[in-house]
Design a protein around this motif. Structure first.
Motif, PDB file in Angstrom:
ATOM      1  N   MET A 143       0.826  -1.204   0.000  1.00 36.92           N
ATOM      2  CA  MET A 143       0.000   0.000   0.000  1.00 36.92           C
ATOM      3  C   MET A 143       0.863   1.257   0.000  1.00 36.92           C
ATOM      4  N   GLU A 144       2.024   1.209   0.675  1.00 36.64           N
ATOM      5  CA  GLU A 144       2.865   2.400   0.699  1.00 36.64           C
ATOM      6  C   GLU A 144       3.385   2.743  -0.690  1.00 36.64           C
ATOM      7  N   THR A 145       3.836   1.736  -1.432  1.00 39.62           N
ATOM      8  CA  THR A 145       4.322   2.039  -2.782  1.00 39.62           C
ATOM      9  C   THR A 145       3.182   2.528  -3.663  1.00 39.62           C
ATOM     10  N   ARG A 146       1.976   1.986  -3.465  1.00 39.49           N
ATOM     11  CA  ARG A 146       0.830   2.443  -4.257  1.00 39.49           C
ATOM     12  C   ARG A 146       0.468   3.883  -3.906  1.00 39.49           C
ATOM     13  N   LEU A 147       0.725   4.288  -2.689  1.00 34.74           N
ATOM     14  CA  LEU A 147       0.410   5.651  -2.261  1.00 34.74           C
ATOM     15  C   LEU A 147       1.291   6.682  -2.969  1.00 34.74           C
ATOM     16  N   TYR A 148       2.472   6.249  -3.424  1.00 34.64           N
ATOM     17  CA  TYR A 148       3.431   7.168  -4.044  1.00 34.64           C
ATOM     18  C   TYR A 148       3.613   6.910  -5.545  1.00 34.64           C
ATOM     19  N   ALA A 149       3.009   5.849  -6.064  1.00 36.47           N
ATOM     20  CA  ALA A 149       3.197   5.500  -7.472  1.00 36.47           C
ATOM     21  C   ALA A 149       2.294   6.333  -8.369  1.00 36.47           C
ATOM     22  N   ALA A 150       2.751   6.559  -9.597  1.00 32.76           N
ATOM     23  CA  ALA A 150       1.994   7.348 -10.566  1.00 32.76           C
ATOM     24  C   ALA A 150       0.731   6.606 -10.986  1.00 32.76           C
ATOM     25  N   PRO A 151      -0.330   7.348 -11.341  1.00 31.69           N
ATOM     26  CA  PRO A 151      -1.593   6.714 -11.736  1.00 31.69           C
ATOM     27  C   PRO A 151      -1.451   5.727 -12.879  1.00 31.69           C
ATOM     28  N   GLU A 152      -0.624   6.062 -13.885  1.00 32.82           N
ATOM     29  CA  GLU A 152      -0.499   5.163 -15.033  1.00 32.82           C
ATOM     30  C   GLU A 152       0.201   3.862 -14.649  1.00 32.82           C
TER      31      GLU A 152
END
Length: 455
Positions: A169-178
């Protein structure tokens, strides 16, 4: 530093609850953080050699070992890149990597209370590492505070080579939408993550996500206006509106004081700091997610060239739905972490944010002394929750699961307990009530307290 010469073995470590793999002869251990689901330890050997160990808290699964092998191989390929942690020994079979020494991870940095310029120095160093990755034809795609280690000088050390779809979840919180949408990502994707990391450094907390095409960033209202505008441009949902390269992002960071000519300005954005001389306090209140900001109808500052074309080329319906699931998931994750970290007496506001996101799983949570007055807790799972001394006046607990909960000395004036499940609940006779309280089945309100009714 040379590779450790001792053989490896499973050594039982007191207090860890399980046997952990370490190089033989370890004299000192200290848990310094968690990185993408793995633990990071600081260690030293009998002969004084210092190093770090990346391992698991429990017996790793085959998938976790395969991921550790990927990390080891990727870090090994990047061994000559400054700012990427060096692998001294990889023993994937036993579930650990021995790394050069690090003292912590970026997520722990807010506790140090660093000045703004020191934060920007760290950010520049991290951006330089990403630039080097890009020069080798690589993109990271998973930059977040948990995958950035800190050396003794608080310099960044990447703990993960990236290149994989964000899993935690942490990486998803900072990852770009695409990237979250399954795309491969590119330099602009890492620009987005760096923009989020810059916001993290300014806020000293995980920045909230926004569903708007151009983020409003009210959470950065007290940060230097130039830096807020830089974060805004870096984290636009549409990649074409972002900086095209990390170098372009850094050029604006170097001159952030020229706030009228950097980043992206929104006319209705809250901006309070035009001096560039200060930064928000270490623990600012987290702003609620603002409503979506419509696509701008006119250019902003000196960043107008090509923006109208970019917006026209985007399917607005697709963009509007692109972030829906990640925003909801990440917002719940942020609200739950805020709930876990808040002192019990301060958990009322945190639980209100969680309830607003539709999350009613509050089993085992401590609300002792918390102000939950007026809370809509109908059908919430409060099994084994600790509610002693809490203010539940006018709260809606209809159908809530309070099995095994502690409710001693709860104030429930005007509260609705109808249909609540109370098997094994403790302290019901001490719950304060009044004529407007709706007691649970089998209970009444007499002399201002819940009283068990005769069958």
């Amino acid at each position: 530093m040379t590779t450790h010469s001792h053989p490896t073995d499973l050594l039982p470590l007191v207090g860890l609850g399980a046997e952990q793999p370490w190089p033989r002869g370890v004299a000192r251990l200290e848990l310094i953080g968690c990185s993408a689901g793995r633990e990071l330890w600081s260690a030293s050997s009998d002969d004084g050699e210092r190093f770090s160990v990346m391992t698991f808290a429990a017996e790793p699964s085959p998938d976790e070992l395969a991921e550790l092998e990927r990390v080891a191989a990727g870090l090994g390929e990047l061994g000559d890149v400054a700012g990427v942690v060096r692998v001294l020994e990889a023993n994937v079979r036993r579930g650990y990597l021995r790394l050069e020494p690090v003292v912590g991870i970026l997520h722990d940095l807010p506790a140090l209370g660093l000045k703004l310029e020191r934060k920007l120095e760290l950010f520049r160093a991290l951006a330089a590492v990403v630039i080097e990755l890009h020069s080798q034809g690589r993109r990271h795609g998973g930059l977040c505070p948990g995958v950035v280690g800190l050396d003794e000088d608080l310099g960044p050390r990447l703990l993960d080579p990236g290149g994989q779809a964000p899993a935690s979840m942490e990486t998803r919180l900072y990852a770009a939408p695409e990237v979250l949408d399954g795309g491969a990502g590119d330099a602009r994707s890492d620009v987005y993550s760096l923009g989020r990391l810059l916001a993290f450094l300014l806020l000293a907390a995980d920045p909230p996500l926004e569903a708007a095409l151009v983020p409003h960033l009210d959470c950065l209202a007290r940060a230097p206006a130039g830096l807020s505008r830089i974060v805004r441009r870096a984290t636009c949902v549409e990649p074409l509106l972002r900086y095209s390269t990390v170098e372009a992002l850094l050029r604006d960071v170097e001159r952030y004081g020229d706030y009228e000519n950097v980043g992206l300005m929104l006319p209705n954005a809250a901006e309070q700091n035009f001096t560039g001389l200060s930064t928000p306090p270490a623990t600012p209140p987290r702003a609620a997610l603002p409503p979506p900001v419509p696509a701008p109808e006119r250019p902003y500052g000196r960043r107008h060239l090509g923006m109208a074309t970019a917006f026209a080329s985007v399917g607005l319906c697709a963009l509007a739905t692109l972030f829906t699931s990640p925003v909801a998931d990440a917002s719940r994750w942020l609200a739950r972490r805020e709930l876990e970290r808040a002192a019990p007496a301060e958990r009322g506001a945190a639980v209100a944010r969680l309830l607003a996101l539709g999350d009613r799983d509050l089993a085992g949570v401590s609300f002792e002394g918390a102000d939950l007055s007026g809370a809509t807790l109908s059908f919430a799972d409060l099994a084994r929750a600790k509610l002693g001394g809490a203010n539940l006046n006018r709260a809606d607990l209809a159908g809530a699961n309070l099995d095994g909960a502690s409710v001693s000395s709860v104030s429930a004036l005007g509260a609705d307990w109808s249909g609540a499940k109370l098997d094994g609940a403790v302290g019901l006779e001490s719950v304060r009530c009044d004529d407007e309280t709706l007691p649970p089945e089998g209970w009444g309100c007499r002399a201002g307290l819940f009283t068990k009714e005769a069958p």
